[in-house]
Motif scaffolding. Structure first.
Motif, PDB file in Angstrom:
ATOM      1  N   UNK A   1      75.703  79.116 -11.274  1.00 15.21           N
ATOM      2  CA  UNK A   1      77.115  79.056 -10.899  1.00 15.21           C
ATOM      3  C   UNK A   1      77.338  78.225  -9.636  1.00 15.21           C
ATOM      4  N   UNK A   2      76.298  78.195  -8.780  1.00 17.69           N
ATOM      5  CA  UNK A   2      76.407  77.407  -7.544  1.00 17.69           C
ATOM      6  C   UNK A   2      76.730  75.948  -7.824  1.00 17.69           C
ATOM      7  N   UNK A   3      76.268  75.482  -9.002  1.00 20.86           N
ATOM      8  CA  UNK A   3      76.503  74.078  -9.355  1.00 20.86           C
ATOM      9  C   UNK A   3      77.995  73.828  -9.584  1.00 20.86           C
ATOM     10  N   UNK A   4      78.773  74.896  -9.530  1.00 22.60           N
ATOM     11  CA  UNK A   4      80.220  74.790  -9.665  1.00 22.60           C
ATOM     12  C   UNK A   4      80.916  74.505  -8.325  1.00 22.60           C
ATOM     13  N   UNK A   5      80.125  74.382  -7.269  1.00 24.44           N
ATOM     14  CA  UNK A   5      80.645  74.027  -5.936  1.00 24.44           C
ATOM     15  C   UNK A   5      81.513  72.749  -6.077  1.00 24.44           C
ATOM     16  N   UNK A   6      82.745  72.824  -5.563  1.00 19.18           N
ATOM     17  CA  UNK A   6      83.653  71.674  -5.659  1.00 19.18           C
ATOM     18  C   UNK A   6      84.355  71.545  -6.992  1.00 19.18           C
ATOM     19  N   UNK A   7      83.917  72.332  -7.994  1.00 25.73           N
ATOM     20  CA  UNK A   7      84.412  72.130  -9.350  1.00 25.73           C
ATOM     21  C   UNK A   7      85.722  72.845  -9.665  1.00 25.73           C
ATOM     22  N   UNK A   8      85.962  74.035  -9.083  1.00 26.40           N
ATOM     23  CA  UNK A   8      87.242  74.704  -9.374  1.00 26.40           C
ATOM     24  C   UNK A   8      88.385  73.812  -8.894  1.00 26.40           C
TER      25      UNK A   8
END
Ligand SMILES: NC(=O)c1ccc[n+]([C@@H]2O[C@H](COP(=O)([O-])OP(=O)(O)OC[C@H]3O[C@@H](n4cnc5c(N)ncnc54)[C@H](O)[C@@H]3O)[C@@H](O)[C@H]2O)c1
Ligand SMILES: [Zn+2]
Length: 351
Positions: free
Chosen positions: A229-236
């Motif tokens: 889920x960390x790879x979602x940094x910047x993604x939301x």
């Protein structure tokens, strides 16, 4: 030659970086079907041996990244005489990857494929992890699965013909994985980004380092159930910007801006010092150009952010730095306070 063993929930698979042209040509000779982005074919038809009768062409257009298009690819693969035990080759960027991952996973309940990513975003980030994400009607990236290729060949030469915007889009994902992987990774990307435009070897190094950092996360969480889920940094924030601008901002550039928003919130909540925020802000700003800041309605941004899959009924659940070089999923009440913080960011920095 550099190589990595990539983790998945089943076996590991191999990634090699910068192989000789004849290695690719042997592979193309041995397969019955080559699914290829038609722009890439046009640019590289004289560099590699493509036999016309093997080619299945892809229009890399976001509105065509659909299950229907994946089924068309399945049909074309069958029409080329490919059987259950044959292996196909796919060449292109993230759109080609999403379509081929899905098509190869369902045709004959799964056929083998070899993947040559041609955009920086695909080479440094999306080529590993095995995910597919297709659009359906107005839902983005809603249909998908995990089905990694048997092998990945990253030819960094493909980047010579990529637009500056697509290079910067890839840098967005490179920034993301470094900034969430600790102080040392953060400091190394700060240095590399200063010189990558003048030294091609730095680009290959940045690609390999990004893949190694992502691979460490895949080793622990191949199916996106926790750590990944960390790879979602910047993604939301990135996805919300993409939606609010009707996809006028390329994915990795929207992610670049999303990283800055996440860092700003971390700074406001004292997870980052002002000096840390400003250092990262300067790094991030170097990856942006004036025309990236496409005008949008703040209410459309909020509406898209509220639909983020990670949210619950009361909270925006966002991946935010909790210290310099470290991120975590953090709840923020869906209220005026939080939303005025987002607004404040755009007032100060989005121009
Ligand atoms: N499945 C995943 O894990 C994952 C992760 C991130 C993004 N994605 C998806 O990837 C897509 C974006 O992918 P992308 O940015 O890699 O590119 P893309 O496939 O959208 O291609 C971008 C443009 O570059 C062109 N192109 C590709 N390679 C080229 C080359 N070597 N030289 C010149 N032009 C070239 C394409 O024809 C296209 O016009 C989005 O749909 C996104 O949702 C998927
Ligand atoms: Zn991304």
């Amino acid at each position: 030659m550099n190589r990595l063993d990539i983790f998945s929930d089943k076996d590991t698979y191999e990634l090699v970086l910068d192989v000789e042209t004849n290695v690719v040509n042997d592979l193309l000779k041995d397969t019955k079907a080559i699914v290829i982005d038609k722009n890439v074919l046009e640019l590289y038809k004289n560099q590699y041996c493509f036999e016309d009768e093997k080619l299945i062409l892809i229009d890399a257009l976001e509105w065509k990244k659909t299950p229907e298009e994946a089924l068309r690819i399945c049909e074309e693969i069958m029409l080329k005489g490919v059987k259950r035990k044959d292996k196909i080759v796919a060449i292109g960027g993230g759109i080609t990857q999403d379509l081929v991952t899905f098509a190869t996973s369902v045709l004959y309940r799964g056929i083998k494929w070899v993947w040559l990513p041609t955009t920086l975003l695909a080479q440094a980030d999306s080529c590993i992890g095995g995910k597919s994400s297709l659009n359906y009607k107005s839902w983005k990236n809603i249909i998908g699965n995990f089905y990694p290729p048997e092998k990945i060949i990253v030819q960094s030469d493909f980047l010579n013909t990529l637009s500056d915007k697509d290079i910067r889009s890839g840098i967005g994902e490179i920034l993301k994985v470094h900034l969430l992987s600790g102080v040392a990774a953060t400091e190394s990307i700060v240095e590399q980004l200063k010189t990558y435009k003048d030294d091609q070897s730095i680009m290959s190094e940045m690609i390999l380092n990004s893949l190694k950092l992502k691979n460490k996360i895949l080793e622990i969480d191949p199916l996106d159930q926790g750590l990944r889920l960390k790879m979602n940094y910047g993604h939301s924030f990135g996805h919300a910007l993409e939606a609010a601008t009707n996809f006028a901002i390329p994915h990795g550039i929207a992610v670049t801006i999303g990283l800055d928003i996440a860092n700003y919130i971390a700074f406001k909540y004292n997870h980052l010092t002002e000096a840390e925020f400003l250092k990262l802000h300067s790094l991030i700003s170097d990856n942006l150009e004036q025309d990236d800041f496409v005008v949008f309605e703040f209410k459309d941004f909020l509406e898209a952010l509220q639909k983020d899959k990670k949210n619950d009924a009361q909270n925006y659940n966002l991946i935010i730095p909790v210290a310099y070089g470290e991120v975590a999923l953090t709840p923020f009440k869906m209220d005026q306070n939080t939303e005025s913080l987002f607004h404040e960011y755009f007032e100060h920095f989005y121009q």
